[in-house]
Design a protein around this motif. Structure first.
Motif, PDB file in Angstrom:
ATOM      1  N   VAL A  32      12.053   4.392  -2.666  1.00 48.45           N
ATOM      2  CA  VAL A  32      11.624   3.155  -2.609  1.00 48.45           C
ATOM      3  C   VAL A  32      10.015   3.402  -2.605  1.00 48.45           C
ATOM      4  O   VAL A  32       9.166   2.190  -3.608  1.00 48.45           O
ATOM      5  N   VAL A  33       9.444   4.138  -1.914  1.00 45.67           N
ATOM      6  CA  VAL A  33       8.149   4.233  -1.914  1.00 45.67           C
ATOM      7  C   VAL A  33       7.510   4.639  -3.251  1.00 45.67           C
ATOM      8  O   VAL A  33       6.514   4.243  -3.953  1.00 45.67           O
ATOM      9  N   PHE A  34       8.312   5.723  -3.763  1.00 46.84           N
ATOM     10  CA  PHE A  34       7.832   6.176  -5.276  1.00 46.84           C
ATOM     11  C   PHE A  34       7.727   5.093  -6.248  1.00 46.84           C
ATOM     12  O   PHE A  34       6.873   5.105  -7.019  1.00 46.84           O
ATOM     13  N   TYR A  35       8.869   4.242  -6.423  1.00 47.85           N
ATOM     14  CA  TYR A  35       8.933   3.179  -7.318  1.00 47.85           C
ATOM     15  C   TYR A  35       8.052   2.200  -7.102  1.00 47.85           C
ATOM     16  O   TYR A  35       7.280   1.608  -8.012  1.00 47.85           O
ATOM     17  N   ASN A  36       7.723   1.881  -5.969  1.00 45.19           N
ATOM     18  CA  ASN A  36       6.634   0.653  -5.637  1.00 45.19           C
ATOM     19  C   ASN A  36       5.322   1.317  -5.853  1.00 45.19           C
ATOM     20  O   ASN A  36       4.337   0.457  -6.210  1.00 45.19           O
ATOM     21  N   ALA A  37       5.072   2.386  -5.612  1.00 47.47           N
ATOM     22  CA  ALA A  37       3.873   3.231  -5.890  1.00 47.47           C
ATOM     23  C   ALA A  37       3.485   3.098  -7.284  1.00 47.47           C
ATOM     24  O   ALA A  37       2.382   2.822  -7.692  1.00 47.47           O
ATOM     25  N   MET A  38       4.293   3.334  -8.135  1.00 38.20           N
ATOM     26  CA  MET A  38       4.181   3.390  -9.763  1.00 38.20           C
ATOM     27  C   MET A  38       3.972   1.954 -10.370  1.00 38.20           C
ATOM     28  O   MET A  38       3.207   1.721 -11.100  1.00 38.20           O
ATOM     29  N   HIS A  39       4.662   0.878  -9.576  1.00 43.98           N
ATOM     30  CA  HIS A  39       4.903  -0.586 -10.244  1.00 43.98           C
ATOM     31  C   HIS A  39       3.451  -1.218  -9.587  1.00 43.98           C
ATOM     32  O   HIS A  39       3.557  -2.323  -9.992  1.00 43.98           O
ATOM     33  N   ILE A  41      10.133  -2.907 -12.413  1.00 47.14           N
ATOM     34  CA  ILE A  41      10.421  -1.743 -11.358  1.00 47.14           C
ATOM     35  C   ILE A  41      12.119  -2.002 -11.127  1.00 47.14           C
ATOM     36  O   ILE A  41      12.753  -0.616 -10.956  1.00 47.14           O
ATOM     37  N   LYS A  42      12.787  -2.970 -11.568  1.00 48.14           N
ATOM     38  CA  LYS A  42      14.351  -2.821 -11.207  1.00 48.14           C
ATOM     39  C   LYS A  42      14.823  -2.096 -12.409  1.00 48.14           C
ATOM     40  O   LYS A  42      15.887  -1.256 -12.162  1.00 48.14           O
ATOM     41  N   GLU A  43      14.211  -2.537 -13.742  1.00 52.69           N
ATOM     42  CA  GLU A  43      14.647  -1.737 -15.059  1.00 52.69           C
ATOM     43  C   GLU A  43      14.348  -0.156 -14.519  1.00 52.69           C
ATOM     44  O   GLU A  43      15.281   0.835 -14.984  1.00 52.69           O
ATOM     45  N   PHE A  52      17.199  19.587 -12.524  1.00 48.77           N
ATOM     46  CA  PHE A  52      16.246  18.550 -13.424  1.00 48.77           C
ATOM     47  C   PHE A  52      15.713  17.789 -12.312  1.00 48.77           C
ATOM     48  O   PHE A  52      16.362  16.961 -11.864  1.00 48.77           O
ATOM     49  N   SER A  53      14.360  17.450 -12.215  1.00 45.56           N
ATOM     50  CA  SER A  53      13.917  16.632 -11.190  1.00 45.56           C
ATOM     51  C   SER A  53      14.054  15.301 -11.323  1.00 45.56           C
ATOM     52  O   SER A  53      13.692  14.738 -12.654  1.00 45.56           O
ATOM     53  N   ILE A  54      14.448  14.521 -10.634  1.00 48.07           N
ATOM     54  CA  ILE A  54      14.477  13.055 -10.780  1.00 48.07           C
ATOM     55  C   ILE A  54      13.071  12.372 -10.665  1.00 48.07           C
ATOM     56  O   ILE A  54      12.683  11.189 -11.331  1.00 48.07           O
ATOM     57  N   TYR A  55      12.200  13.105  -9.994  1.00 48.39           N
ATOM     58  CA  TYR A  55      10.833  12.746 -10.212  1.00 48.39           C
ATOM     59  C   TYR A  55      10.184  13.004 -11.577  1.00 48.39           C
ATOM     60  O   TYR A  55       9.319  12.023 -12.056  1.00 48.39           O
ATOM     61  N   PHE A  56      10.571  13.751 -12.193  1.00 53.88           N
ATOM     62  CA  PHE A  56       9.994  13.831 -13.851  1.00 53.88           C
ATOM     63  C   PHE A  56      10.750  12.699 -14.558  1.00 53.88           C
ATOM     64  O   PHE A  56       9.994  12.051 -15.332  1.00 53.88           O
ATOM     65  N   VAL A  57      12.140  12.112 -14.156  1.00 55.65           N
ATOM     66  CA  VAL A  57      12.521  11.060 -14.946  1.00 55.65           C
ATOM     67  C   VAL A  57      11.746   9.972 -14.400  1.00 55.65           C
ATOM     68  O   VAL A  57      11.472   8.952 -15.203  1.00 55.65           O
ATOM     69  N   ASN A  58      11.405   9.737 -13.218  1.00 55.56           N
ATOM     70  CA  ASN A  58      10.524   8.651 -12.611  1.00 55.56           C
ATOM     71  C   ASN A  58       9.447   8.329 -13.472  1.00 55.56           C
ATOM     72  O   ASN A  58       9.149   7.301 -13.947  1.00 55.56           O
ATOM     73  N   LEU A  59       8.791   9.440 -13.622  1.00 58.62           N
ATOM     74  CA  LEU A  59       7.459   9.580 -14.275  1.00 58.62           C
ATOM     75  C   LEU A  59       7.511   9.205 -15.681  1.00 58.62           C
ATOM     76  O   LEU A  59       6.644   8.511 -16.410  1.00 58.62           O
ATOM     77  N   ALA A  60       8.292  10.279 -16.479  1.00 62.42           N
ATOM     78  CA  ALA A  60       8.394  10.088 -17.783  1.00 62.42           C
ATOM     79  C   ALA A  60       8.918   8.742 -18.021  1.00 62.42           C
ATOM     80  O   ALA A  60       8.508   8.012 -19.330  1.00 62.42           O
ATOM     81  N   ASP A 105       0.768  -1.041  -0.072  1.00 64.31           N
ATOM     82  CA  ASP A 105       0.161  -0.223   0.026  1.00 64.31           C
ATOM     83  C   ASP A 105       0.868   1.478  -0.014  1.00 64.31           C
ATOM     84  O   ASP A 105       1.362   1.491   1.009  1.00 64.31           O
ATOM     85  N   PRO A 106       1.094   1.907  -1.135  1.00 62.22           N
ATOM     86  CA  PRO A 106       2.175   3.034  -1.393  1.00 62.22           C
ATOM     87  C   PRO A 106       1.861   4.150  -0.678  1.00 62.22           C
ATOM     88  O   PRO A 106       2.536   4.832   0.316  1.00 62.22           O
ATOM     89  N   GLU A 107       0.426   4.419  -0.293  1.00 63.76           N
ATOM     90  CA  GLU A 107      -0.064   5.628   0.319  1.00 63.76           C
ATOM     91  C   GLU A 107       0.118   5.421   1.720  1.00 63.76           C
ATOM     92  O   GLU A 107       0.524   6.310   2.549  1.00 63.76           O
ATOM     93  N   LYS A 108      -0.239   4.176   2.189  1.00 67.23           N
ATOM     94  CA  LYS A 108       0.095   3.891   3.942  1.00 67.23           C
ATOM     95  C   LYS A 108       1.441   3.972   3.987  1.00 67.23           C
ATOM     96  O   LYS A 108       1.896   4.642   5.217  1.00 67.23           O
ATOM     97  N   ASN A 109       2.286   3.420   3.260  1.00 65.40           N
ATOM     98  CA  ASN A 109       3.686   3.687   3.458  1.00 65.40           C
ATOM     99  C   ASN A 109       4.046   4.949   3.430  1.00 65.40           C
ATOM    100  O   ASN A 109       5.188   5.093   4.300  1.00 65.40           O
ATOM    101  N   ILE A 110       3.911   5.755   2.605  1.00 65.92           N
ATOM    102  CA  ILE A 110       4.252   7.145   2.552  1.00 65.92           C
ATOM    103  C   ILE A 110       3.830   7.622   4.085  1.00 65.92           C
ATOM    104  O   ILE A 110       4.725   8.697   4.775  1.00 65.92           O
ATOM    105  N   ASN A 111       2.747   7.495   4.271  1.00 65.10           N
ATOM    106  CA  ASN A 111       2.184   8.243   5.654  1.00 65.10           C
ATOM    107  C   ASN A 111       3.264   7.566   7.016  1.00 65.10           C
ATOM    108  O   ASN A 111       3.627   8.254   7.597  1.00 65.10           O
ATOM    109  N   ASN A 112       3.543   6.205   6.827  1.00 61.50           N
ATOM    110  CA  ASN A 112       4.345   5.792   7.932  1.00 61.50           C
ATOM    111  C   ASN A 112       5.547   6.425   7.876  1.00 61.50           C
ATOM    112  O   ASN A 112       6.418   6.525   8.786  1.00 61.50           O
TER     113      ASN A 112
END
Length: 762
Positions: free
Chosen positions: A203-210, A127-129, A86-94, A8-15
């Motif tokens: 870690v939370v970000f990647y697991n949330a997306m995948h 997710i590893k890729e 240059f945002s790494i979050y942009f890289v993750n999303l794009a 549960d990514p949202e729960k993990n973020i809150n934790n």
């Protein structure tokens, strides 16, 4: 080990937020083995799919594409007054969107050559890729520190080394730390106590997306998906940033207090932020790159410590110095400049006292006017010493016992971390790889220093590397465990200044090699820990890091050349940019330090006969204050004295050695609103929007700057240089008849001030 469980990514973020905030989190202990560190237990899965491959064709394409863009953007911002990123979050999303698209359209056929099987599309984008793409890009998307050496030599010494030597210089300074990481990974990566806290958010970000169901089910404003929300906000910021960056530069430097007395020299010094003019007290900025997305998620205590340092130094100490003309502060013109002056207020020219090899001629220097600096610039070095000593003392006083305890456990305990145990499923990188890589980099570094006139002999280089070896392990332990640690840039230039006085290029090279060896070592160690959390094969990690470093080095160099050739007169200070955006302030500060510690030497600048010998007291001040606070914490236990970190405060006090204190007040306002009020009272909203919103805003602003430079400001051709028509928010008058209407509303042409005049004209 192949067994999966839902996350549960949202729960993990809150934790994770609770763990960072120090709140207690109820956790039902799993029957299976887990990490000893609570925050890691809450965030990092203890499952792995060993069949997933990270080094794929898609990885090479995506990492190359984003590495080129990121390295160009980061290099572009080095020379600008607004330091965007240059945002790494942009890289993750794009990269997620592009990777999944490639997985749908690329052929799945396999080719076999000599027993080696290869496919352009080995399966779904995994997710590893995805994480490996982000790791490679984060390595490349920087402005290499060695660029400061090359740009300083080009702009201020009119000396260039050829492309091969320049690229080898960049590559070696970026890669030496990787060889060191191979030796230190046993102590700074494998123990559970070495958390490297910044990785947990990734870690939370990647697991949330995948987590496909969670990712697709989560809805943003108006029911938009994550990706739709990101691109809409990013596009809106891209359009908006044309206003402050191109149409109305006044909104970058909104020095409204100056309008009260536009011809008062004291008002200009205290309240102007344009062009390195003054301290920018109460100045506003409507340029997002002057504020930055980190303001929305960086810990509140860290930001408040830094901003309190800025307010103390530039809003309180500086006005006292300036208005009382302490140490002839008014004599040198611009109060926050990093330039050097003569004692009568004129600019000191290093060219007149240089030998042919760019070393200082002692006889010529003594026969002419001696050099000095502004009081505020001298204080920057004192503040840096306070920060360095204060960080070491603070960690020792408040965290020393814990660090020693966990350090002993990491060395002596036979109980390995569960995530390290899981990594045994993959072949480890042999120690020989790291050792051979390090030896090659050292050899190339010696070659560059000896062949390309860097004034630093091979043995001097080895001293810089030895200094880095000595300090990397203890500082790395502090960073990994506590998230805080000092840099080596000031210490290295001070040591080199005593070793090689009169040699500015040697000082820059020594500083770069010594500082970057430790910095890049910590970067790789942090990424190796992320690889452990994400269960990425170590050999894939090693390959991605080296690949990113090489790509970033090449495009940093190419971008530097394009920008310097297009904006040389602004960057070397011979002309002022009418928009106030192109100042090269970072390079000027770097060169200023090389003159102080290298060309002239610390004995001349900070010796007993100088005005600034007091700066060395910074070491004592930084060391003593945490001890006092620690003592108070023992007597007044109800107060959290450890949150008063003198290292962070001193870091804020030295934030603007070259001027341009823009965005301070709006950043403070945003920090208090978002990190205090929203985080405390609208926690769900904060969790849902903070990271993606900051990523979208940073990315849109960064692309605006790149677009303007390439297509409207002569980045690729002088023919593509278009100035926006002059109007109220972008007024420029080449005749200087209306200085109060210029972008710098505090300025007056030719120093024709009506009040607050200089005591002696420069």
């Amino acid at each position: 080990m192949d067994e999966k469980h839902e996350i549960d990514p949202e729960k993990n973020i809150n934790n994770l937020e609770k763990a960072y905030a120090g709140d207690s989190v109820s956790l039902e202990e799993a029957e299976v083995e887990n990490s000893r560190i609570e925050a890691v237990r809450l965030v990092v899965p203890i499952t792995d799919d060993v069949t997933l491959v990270a080094l794929t064709f898609r990885f090479w394409v995506l990492s190359l594409f984003f590495s080129v863009i990121g390295s160009v953007i980061q290099q572009y911002y080095l020379f600008r007054v607004s330091s965007g990123s240059f945002s790494i979050y942009f890289v993750n999303l794009a990269s997620y969107g592009m990777g999944t698209a490639m997985a749908r359209v690329l052929p799945t056929s396999k080719w076999t050559v000599g027993g080696f099987s290869f496919s352009f599309n080995p399966g779904p984008f995994n997710i590893k890729e995805h994480a490996l793409v982000g790791i490679a890009v984060s390595t490349a998307a920087t402005s290499a520190y060695a660029i400061e050496i090359l740009s300083s030599m080009d702009l201020f010494l009119h000396h260039q080394i050829n492309a091969f030597g320049a690229i080898v210089l960049i590559v070696t300074t970026q890669c030496l730390g990787y060889g060191m990481a191979g030796v230190l990974r046993k102590y700074l990566v494998y123990p559970a106590e070495m958390v490297w806290w910044g990785n947990l958010v990734q870690v939370v970000f990647y697991n949330a997306m995948h987590n496909t169901d969670e990712f697709k089910a989560k809805r943003m404003f108006r029911g938009w998906s994550y990706m739709k929300y990101f691109w809409i906000v990013c596009g809106a910021m891209f359009i908006y940033e044309f206003i402050p960056q191109y149409i109305a530069p006044l909104l970058v430097f909104f020095d409204w207090v100056c309008w009260i007395k536009p011809f008062d020299y004291d008002f200009w010094a205290l309240f102007s932020s344009n062009g390195g003019g003054g301290a920018g007290i109460l100045s506003l900025s409507f340029d997002w790159t002057a504020i930055g997305g980190a303001t929305m998620w960086m810990p509140l205590s860290t930001q408040l410590s830094q901003y309190s340092g800025i307010v103390l130094s530039y809003w309180i100490i500086f006005p006292i110095i300036w208005l009382n003309n302490v140490l002839n502060a008014k004599l040198y013109g611009r109060p926050l400049t990093s330039g050097l002056y003569t004692l009568d207020g004129g600019r000191f020219s290093i060219d007149s006292v240089l030998n042919d090899d760019y070393s200082v001629n002692e006889e010529k220097y003594l026969a002419g006017k001696t050099a000095t600096m502004t009081p505020m610039y001298a204080l920057v070095f004192m503040y840096s010493f306070i920060a360095l000593a204060g960080c070491m003392s603070h960690i020792l006083c408040f965290h020393g016992a814990d660090i020693w305890k966990t350090w002993k456990q990491s060395r002596d305990s036979a109980d390995e971390d569960i995530h390290v145990k899981m990594m045994k499923a993959y072949p480890e990188v042999p120690q020989f790889w790291y050792a051979a890589f390090y030896v090659v980099m050292v050899g190339l570094s010696c070659m560059v220093c000896e062949v390309y006139g860097l004034q630093l002999p091979w043995w001097g280089l080895l001293v810089a590397l030895a200094l880095s070896w000595v300090l990397t392990l203890p500082i790395g332990a502090m960073v990994a465990i506590s998230g805080n640690g000092p840099g080596l840039n000031v210490i290295t230039e001070l040591v080199c200044g005593f070793m090689f006085p009169g040699k500015p290029i040697a000082n820059m090279a020594f500083k770069c090699y010594g500082y970057m060896a430790m910095y890049q070592c910590h970067t790789l160690l942090s990424d190796l820990k992320l690889g452990v959390y994400m269960k990425i094969a170590p050999r894939s990690m090693f390959t991605a890091q080296v690949w990113g470093a090489f790509i970033g080095s090449i495009f940093n160099y190419l971008t530097m050349h394009v920008i310097i050739n297009a904006r040389r007169s602004y960057l070397d200070g011979s002309e002022e940019d009418p928009t106030g955006l192109w100042t090269g302030v970072n390079t000027q500060v770097f060169w200023g330090s090389a003159l102080i510690y290298g060309a002239l030497g610390p004995i001349k600048m900070f010796g007993p006969s100088s005005n600034y010998g007091f700066i060395y007291w910074g070491f004592l001040i930084g060391a003593v204050i945490p001890v006092i606070l620690w003592g108070l914490s023992k007597k007044y236990t109800n107060i959290k004295w450890s949150r008063l970190n003198i290292a962070l405060v001193a870091g804020g006090m030295s934030a603007y050695p070259g001027g341009q204190p823009i965005g301070v007040l709006p950043s403070i306002i945003l920090c208090l609103v978002w990190q205090f009020w929203v985080f405390r009272y609208k926690k769900d909203f904060w969790s849902k929007y903070t990271f993606i919103l900051s990523a979208a805003l940073d990315t849109g602003a960064a692309f605006t700057g790149l677009f303007l430079f390439v297509f409207l400001q002569g980045g690729i051709s002088p023919k593509l240089n278009f100035s926006f028509p002059s109007w109220f928010l972008n007024h420029y008058d080449e005749e200087g008849n209306a200085p109060y209407k210029s972008v710098d509303r505090c300025g007056a042409a030719l120093n024709k001030w009506e009040s607050g005049m200089l005591p002696t004209p420069p």
